[in-house]
Design a protein around this motif. Structure first.
Motif, PDB file in Angstrom:
ATOM      1  N   ALA A  25       0.829  -1.203   0.000  1.00 50.08           N
ATOM      2  CA  ALA A  25       0.000   0.000   0.000  1.00 50.08           C
ATOM      3  C   ALA A  25       0.864   1.253   0.000  1.00 50.08           C
ATOM      4  N   GLN A  26       1.921   1.256   0.792  1.00 45.71           N
ATOM      5  CA  GLN A  26       2.795   2.418   0.852  1.00 45.71           C
ATOM      6  C   GLN A  26       3.548   2.620  -0.459  1.00 45.71           C
ATOM      7  N   GLN A  27       3.854   1.532  -1.146  1.00 42.17           N
ATOM      8  CA  GLN A  27       4.495   1.649  -2.458  1.00 42.17           C
ATOM      9  C   GLN A  27       3.535   2.254  -3.480  1.00 42.17           C
ATOM     10  N   LEU A  28       2.261   1.931  -3.372  1.00 42.01           N
ATOM     11  CA  LEU A  28       1.261   2.537  -4.253  1.00 42.01           C
ATOM     12  C   LEU A  28       1.137   4.037  -3.983  1.00 42.01           C
ATOM     13  N   VAL A  29       1.141   4.418  -2.716  1.00 44.56           N
ATOM     14  CA  VAL A  29       1.074   5.837  -2.360  1.00 44.56           C
ATOM     15  C   VAL A  29       2.289   6.577  -2.914  1.00 44.56           C
ATOM     16  N   GLN A  30       3.469   5.997  -2.722  1.00 37.90           N
ATOM     17  CA  GLN A  30       4.685   6.650  -3.206  1.00 37.90           C
ATOM     18  C   GLN A  30       4.697   6.745  -4.724  1.00 37.90           C
ATOM     19  N   ALA A  31       4.169   5.728  -5.391  1.00 43.43           N
ATOM     20  CA  ALA A  31       4.094   5.765  -6.852  1.00 43.43           C
ATOM     21  C   ALA A  31       3.206   6.915  -7.320  1.00 43.43           C
ATOM     22  N   ALA A  32       2.066   7.110  -6.649  1.00 44.54           N
ATOM     23  CA  ALA A  32       1.176   8.218  -7.005  1.00 44.54           C
ATOM     24  C   ALA A  32       1.875   9.560  -6.800  1.00 44.54           C
ATOM     25  N   ILE A  33       2.587   9.702  -5.687  1.00 41.76           N
ATOM     26  CA  ILE A  33       3.317  10.940  -5.405  1.00 41.76           C
ATOM     27  C   ILE A  33       4.371  11.194  -6.476  1.00 41.76           C
ATOM     28  N   ASP A  34       5.149  10.172  -6.792  1.00 42.89           N
ATOM     29  CA  ASP A  34       6.229  10.328  -7.769  1.00 42.89           C
ATOM     30  C   ASP A  34       5.689  10.713  -9.141  1.00 42.89           C
ATOM     31  N   LEU A  35       4.599  10.088  -9.561  1.00 46.13           N
ATOM     32  CA  LEU A  35       4.041  10.377 -10.883  1.00 46.13           C
ATOM     33  C   LEU A  35       3.472  11.792 -10.949  1.00 46.13           C
ATOM     34  N   MET A  36       2.768  12.219  -9.912  1.00 44.10           N
ATOM     35  CA  MET A  36       2.228  13.582  -9.912  1.00 44.10           C
ATOM     36  C   MET A  36       3.348  14.613  -9.915  1.00 44.10           C
ATOM     37  N   ARG A  37       4.423  14.326  -9.197  1.00 42.61           N
ATOM     38  CA  ARG A  37       5.552  15.257  -9.144  1.00 42.61           C
ATOM     39  C   ARG A  37       6.289  15.287 -10.479  1.00 42.61           C
ATOM     40  N   GLU A  38       6.555  14.131 -11.053  1.00 44.71           N
ATOM     41  CA  GLU A  38       7.311  14.066 -12.302  1.00 44.71           C
ATOM     42  C   GLU A  38       6.541  14.666 -13.472  1.00 44.71           C
ATOM     43  N   ARG A  39       5.241  14.404 -13.529  1.00 46.43           N
ATOM     44  CA  ARG A  39       4.435  14.852 -14.666  1.00 46.43           C
ATOM     45  C   ARG A  39       3.786  16.210 -14.432  1.00 46.43           C
ATOM     46  N   ASP A  40       3.871  16.703 -13.208  1.00 44.65           N
ATOM     47  CA  ASP A  40       3.261  17.979 -12.833  1.00 44.65           C
ATOM     48  C   ASP A  40       1.776  17.999 -13.187  1.00 44.65           C
ATOM     49  N   THR A  41       1.084  16.936 -12.812  1.00 46.17           N
ATOM     50  CA  THR A  41      -0.342  16.830 -13.066  1.00 46.17           C
ATOM     51  C   THR A  41      -0.987  15.963 -11.996  1.00 46.17           C
ATOM     52  N   LEU A  42      -2.275  16.203 -11.768  1.00 44.37           N
ATOM     53  CA  LEU A  42      -3.037  15.353 -10.858  1.00 44.37           C
ATOM     54  C   LEU A  42      -3.662  14.180 -11.595  1.00 44.37           C
ATOM     55  N   ASP A  43      -3.591  14.210 -12.913  1.00 44.07           N
ATOM     56  CA  ASP A  43      -4.264  13.215 -13.745  1.00 44.07           C
ATOM     57  C   ASP A  43      -3.355  12.008 -13.964  1.00 44.07           C
ATOM     58  N   VAL A  44      -3.276  11.163 -12.961  1.00 41.74           N
ATOM     59  CA  VAL A  44      -2.517   9.913 -13.076  1.00 41.74           C
ATOM     60  C   VAL A  44      -3.493   8.755 -12.904  1.00 41.74           C
ATOM     61  N   SER A  45      -3.338   7.741 -13.720  1.00 39.72           N
ATOM     62  CA  SER A  45      -4.310   6.653 -13.761  1.00 39.72           C
ATOM     63  C   SER A  45      -3.943   5.517 -12.814  1.00 39.72           C
ATOM     64  N   PHE A  46      -4.950   4.699 -12.495  1.00 37.99           N
ATOM     65  CA  PHE A  46      -4.711   3.481 -11.727  1.00 37.99           C
ATOM     66  C   PHE A  46      -3.651   2.623 -12.407  1.00 37.99           C
ATOM     67  N   VAL A  47      -3.747   2.527 -13.733  1.00 44.83           N
ATOM     68  CA  VAL A  47      -2.824   1.676 -14.480  1.00 44.83           C
ATOM     69  C   VAL A  47      -1.387   2.149 -14.293  1.00 44.83           C
ATOM     70  N   ASP A  48      -1.170   3.459 -14.436  1.00 45.66           N
ATOM     71  CA  ASP A  48       0.184   3.999 -14.306  1.00 45.66           C
ATOM     72  C   ASP A  48       0.708   3.860 -12.880  1.00 45.66           C
ATOM     73  N   ILE A  49      -0.158   4.110 -11.903  1.00 51.59           N
ATOM     74  CA  ILE A  49       0.258   4.002 -10.500  1.00 51.59           C
ATOM     75  C   ILE A  49       0.636   2.563 -10.174  1.00 51.59           C
ATOM     76  N   ALA A  50      -0.219   1.632 -10.574  1.00 50.90           N
ATOM     77  CA  ALA A  50       0.046   0.221 -10.287  1.00 50.90           C
ATOM     78  C   ALA A  50       1.305  -0.256 -10.996  1.00 50.90           C
ATOM     79  N   GLU A  51       1.482   0.176 -12.239  1.00 47.43           N
ATOM     80  CA  GLU A  51       2.676  -0.230 -12.992  1.00 47.43           C
ATOM     81  C   GLU A  51       3.940   0.308 -12.333  1.00 47.43           C
ATOM     82  N   ARG A  52       3.920   1.572 -11.902  1.00 48.53           N
ATOM     83  CA  ARG A  52       5.089   2.154 -11.246  1.00 48.53           C
ATOM     84  C   ARG A  52       5.393   1.426  -9.932  1.00 48.53           C
ATOM     85  N   ALA A  53       4.351   1.075  -9.187  1.00 53.54           N
ATOM     86  CA  ALA A  53       4.549   0.405  -7.899  1.00 53.54           C
ATOM     87  C   ALA A  53       4.876  -1.075  -8.058  1.00 53.54           C
TER      88      ALA A  53
END
Length: 219
Positions: A25-53
Protein backbone atom coordinates in the motif's frame (compact mmCIF):
# COMPACT_ATOMS: atom_id res chain seq x y z
CA UNK A 1 -5.22 -11.83 0.11
CA UNK A 2 -6.08 -12.60 -3.52
CA UNK A 3 -6.78 -10.47 -6.55
CA UNK A 4 -10.47 -11.45 -6.47
CA UNK A 5 -10.86 -9.76 -3.09
CA UNK A 6 -9.00 -6.72 -4.40
CA UNK A 7 -11.28 -6.57 -7.44
CA UNK A 8 -14.39 -6.67 -5.25
CA UNK A 9 -13.03 -3.71 -3.29
CA UNK A 10 -12.74 -1.66 -6.48
CA UNK A 11 -16.35 -2.48 -7.31
CA UNK A 12 -17.70 -1.50 -3.90
CA UNK A 13 -15.45 1.53 -3.41
CA UNK A 14 -14.75 0.50 0.19
CA UNK A 15 -11.27 -0.18 1.49
CA UNK A 16 -10.82 -3.61 3.06
CA UNK A 17 -7.12 -3.68 3.84
CA UNK A 18 -5.01 -1.68 6.30
CA UNK A 19 -2.67 0.53 4.24
CA UNK A 20 -0.72 1.70 7.28
CA UNK A 21 0.63 -1.81 7.86
CA UNK A 22 1.18 -2.79 4.24
CA UNK A 23 4.39 -2.26 2.31
CA UNK A 24 2.47 -2.74 -0.93
CA UNK A 25 0.00 0.00 0.00
CA UNK A 26 2.80 2.42 0.85
CA UNK A 27 4.50 1.65 -2.46
CA UNK A 28 1.26 2.54 -4.25
CA UNK A 29 1.07 5.84 -2.36
CA UNK A 30 4.68 6.65 -3.21
CA UNK A 31 4.09 5.77 -6.85
CA UNK A 32 1.18 8.22 -7.01
CA UNK A 33 3.32 10.94 -5.40
CA UNK A 34 6.23 10.33 -7.77
CA UNK A 35 4.04 10.38 -10.88
CA UNK A 36 2.23 13.58 -9.91
CA UNK A 37 5.55 15.26 -9.14
CA UNK A 38 7.31 14.07 -12.30
CA UNK A 39 4.43 14.85 -14.67
CA UNK A 40 3.26 17.98 -12.83
CA UNK A 41 -0.34 16.83 -13.07
CA UNK A 42 -3.04 15.35 -10.86
CA UNK A 43 -4.26 13.21 -13.75
CA UNK A 44 -2.52 9.91 -13.08
CA UNK A 45 -4.31 6.65 -13.76
CA UNK A 46 -4.71 3.48 -11.73
CA UNK A 47 -2.82 1.68 -14.48
CA UNK A 48 0.18 4.00 -14.31
CA UNK A 49 0.26 4.00 -10.50
CA UNK A 50 0.05 0.22 -10.29
CA UNK A 51 2.68 -0.23 -12.99
CA UNK A 52 5.09 2.15 -11.25
CA UNK A 53 4.55 0.40 -7.90
CA UNK A 54 4.78 -3.07 -9.45
CA UNK A 55 1.45 -4.25 -8.05
CA UNK A 56 -1.97 -5.19 -9.51
CA UNK A 57 -4.20 -2.14 -9.81
CA UNK A 58 -6.90 -3.98 -7.85
CA UNK A 59 -4.81 -3.42 -4.73
CA UNK A 60 -5.62 0.29 -4.91
CA UNK A 61 -9.27 -0.50 -4.32
CA UNK A 62 -8.44 -3.09 -1.69
CA UNK A 63 -6.37 -0.72 0.44
CA UNK A 64 -7.87 2.69 -0.37
CA UNK A 65 -11.39 2.02 -1.65
CA UNK A 66 -11.07 4.33 -4.64
CA UNK A 67 -8.79 6.92 -6.19
CA UNK A 68 -9.89 9.59 -3.71
CA UNK A 69 -8.72 7.39 -0.86
CA UNK A 70 -5.34 6.91 -2.50
CA UNK A 71 -4.91 10.63 -3.18
CA UNK A 72 -5.82 11.51 0.41
CA UNK A 73 -3.11 9.08 1.54
CA UNK A 74 -0.70 10.76 -0.90
CA UNK A 75 -1.49 14.18 0.59
CA UNK A 76 -1.00 12.95 4.14
CA UNK A 77 2.28 11.26 3.29
CA UNK A 78 3.59 14.31 1.42
CA UNK A 79 3.05 16.65 4.36
CA UNK A 80 3.83 14.22 7.20
CA UNK A 81 7.47 15.28 7.56
CA UNK A 82 6.63 18.98 7.44
CA UNK A 83 4.00 18.56 10.16
CA UNK A 84 6.43 16.63 12.37
CA UNK A 85 9.07 19.33 11.88
CA UNK A 86 6.52 22.02 12.69
CA UNK A 87 5.57 20.28 15.93
CA UNK A 88 9.25 20.13 16.91
CA UNK A 89 9.69 23.78 15.98
CA UNK A 90 6.84 24.87 18.24
CA UNK A 91 8.41 23.01 21.16
CA UNK A 92 11.91 24.39 20.50
CA UNK A 93 13.43 27.25 22.47
CA UNK A 94 13.60 29.81 19.66
CA UNK A 95 12.25 33.34 19.69
CA UNK A 96 9.10 33.98 17.59
CA UNK A 97 11.01 35.74 14.80
CA UNK A 98 13.34 32.79 14.29
CA UNK A 99 10.44 30.34 14.54
CA UNK A 100 8.53 32.22 11.86
CA UNK A 101 11.64 32.38 9.68
CA UNK A 102 12.12 28.61 9.94
CA UNK A 103 8.40 27.97 9.46
CA UNK A 104 8.22 30.03 6.26
CA UNK A 105 11.32 28.33 4.93
CA UNK A 106 9.72 24.96 5.68
CA UNK A 107 6.57 25.88 3.76
CA UNK A 108 8.59 26.94 0.72
CA UNK A 109 10.68 23.77 0.87
CA UNK A 110 7.61 21.53 1.15
CA UNK A 111 5.96 23.10 -1.89
CA UNK A 112 9.16 22.74 -3.89
CA UNK A 113 9.39 19.04 -3.00
CA UNK A 114 5.69 18.44 -3.68
CA UNK A 115 4.60 21.01 -6.30
CA UNK A 116 1.26 19.28 -6.78
CA UNK A 117 0.29 19.53 -3.11
CA UNK A 118 -1.82 22.69 -3.09
CA UNK A 119 -3.65 21.81 -6.31
CA UNK A 120 -4.46 18.35 -5.01
CA UNK A 121 -5.53 19.62 -1.61
CA UNK A 122 -7.84 22.19 -3.18
CA UNK A 123 -9.31 19.60 -5.54
CA UNK A 124 -9.90 17.05 -2.80
CA UNK A 125 -11.54 19.52 -0.41
CA UNK A 126 -13.67 20.96 -3.22
CA UNK A 127 -14.61 17.80 -5.11
CA UNK A 128 -14.05 15.00 -2.61
CA UNK A 129 -16.58 13.50 -0.26
CA UNK A 130 -17.52 15.45 2.89
CA UNK A 131 -15.71 12.76 4.89
CA UNK A 132 -12.45 13.31 3.03
CA UNK A 133 -12.82 17.10 3.14
CA UNK A 134 -13.27 17.02 6.92
CA UNK A 135 -10.35 14.62 7.32
CA UNK A 136 -7.99 16.80 5.30
CA UNK A 137 -9.07 19.94 7.11
CA UNK A 138 -8.56 18.33 10.50
CA UNK A 139 -5.28 16.55 9.75
CA UNK A 140 -3.51 18.90 7.34
CA UNK A 141 -4.95 22.40 7.16
CA UNK A 142 -5.92 23.10 10.77
CA UNK A 143 -2.60 21.98 12.33
CA UNK A 144 -0.69 24.31 9.99
CA UNK A 145 -3.02 27.22 10.71
CA UNK A 146 -2.90 26.62 14.47
CA UNK A 147 0.89 26.38 14.55
CA UNK A 148 1.37 29.54 12.55
CA UNK A 149 -1.17 31.36 14.72
CA UNK A 150 0.68 30.24 17.86
CA UNK A 151 3.95 31.70 16.55
CA UNK A 152 2.24 34.98 15.67
CA UNK A 153 0.52 35.18 19.07
CA UNK A 154 3.84 34.61 20.85
CA UNK A 155 5.45 37.37 18.80
CA UNK A 156 2.60 39.78 19.51
CA UNK A 157 2.82 38.99 23.23
CA UNK A 158 6.55 39.80 23.17
CA UNK A 159 6.00 42.99 21.20
CA UNK A 160 8.02 41.90 18.16
CA UNK A 161 5.03 41.19 15.87
CA UNK A 162 2.04 43.37 15.22
CA UNK A 163 -1.49 41.89 15.28
CA UNK A 164 -2.60 40.60 11.89
CA UNK A 165 -5.50 38.60 10.46
CA UNK A 166 -4.02 35.15 11.05
CA UNK A 167 -6.24 33.30 8.59
CA UNK A 168 -5.42 35.70 5.78
CA UNK A 169 -1.74 35.54 6.72
CA UNK A 170 -1.82 31.75 6.49
CA UNK A 171 -3.40 31.66 3.04
CA UNK A 172 -1.09 34.41 1.81
CA UNK A 173 2.01 32.48 2.87
CA UNK A 174 0.74 29.26 1.30
CA UNK A 175 -0.11 31.11 -1.91
CA UNK A 176 3.33 32.66 -2.05
CA UNK A 177 5.05 29.32 -1.49
CA UNK A 178 2.95 27.68 -4.19
CA UNK A 179 3.25 30.59 -6.62
CA UNK A 180 6.66 29.71 -8.04
CA UNK A 181 5.62 26.12 -8.70
CA UNK A 182 2.31 27.20 -10.24
CA UNK A 183 4.25 29.37 -12.68
CA UNK A 184 6.70 26.65 -13.74
CA UNK A 185 5.35 26.49 -17.31
CA UNK A 186 5.58 30.27 -17.73
CA UNK A 187 9.08 30.29 -16.29
CA UNK A 188 10.22 27.32 -18.33
CA UNK A 189 8.42 27.98 -21.62
CA UNK A 190 8.28 31.75 -21.95
CA UNK A 191 11.25 32.82 -19.83
CA UNK A 192 13.54 29.82 -20.21
CA UNK A 193 14.10 29.42 -16.47
CA UNK A 194 13.73 26.06 -14.79
CA UNK A 195 12.69 25.73 -11.17
CA UNK A 196 15.61 24.09 -9.41
CA UNK A 197 16.98 23.93 -5.88
CA UNK A 198 18.73 27.29 -6.24
CA UNK A 199 15.66 29.16 -7.49
CA UNK A 200 13.64 27.51 -4.72
CA UNK A 201 16.09 28.85 -2.12
CA UNK A 202 15.80 32.35 -3.57
CA UNK A 203 12.02 32.05 -3.50
CA UNK A 204 12.12 30.98 0.15
CA UNK A 205 14.38 33.92 1.04
CA UNK A 206 12.02 36.35 -0.70
CA UNK A 207 9.00 34.90 1.11
CA UNK A 208 10.76 35.17 4.47
CA UNK A 209 11.84 38.77 3.87
CA UNK A 210 8.42 39.85 2.63
CA UNK A 211 6.26 38.27 5.31
CA UNK A 212 8.55 38.96 8.24
CA UNK A 213 8.72 42.62 7.23
CA UNK A 214 4.93 42.73 7.25
CA UNK A 215 4.72 41.06 10.65
CA UNK A 216 7.28 43.09 12.55
CA UNK A 217 5.98 45.58 15.07
CA UNK A 218 6.05 49.19 13.88
CA UNK A 219 6.23 50.74 17.34
Amino acid sequence: MGENMASRSVATGRARGDPANSESAQQLVQAAIDLMRERDTLDVSFVDIAERAGHPQGLIGYYFGNKQGLLVAALERSIARALAQLESLLAADYDPVEKMRMHLNGIAEAYYRFPFFNRLLQAMVRDGSPEYAARLTQRLIQPMMDAQAAIIDAGVAQGVFRPVDKKLFYFATVGAADGLNAARFILGGALGQEIDAESSKRNAAAIIDFFLAGLMSRD
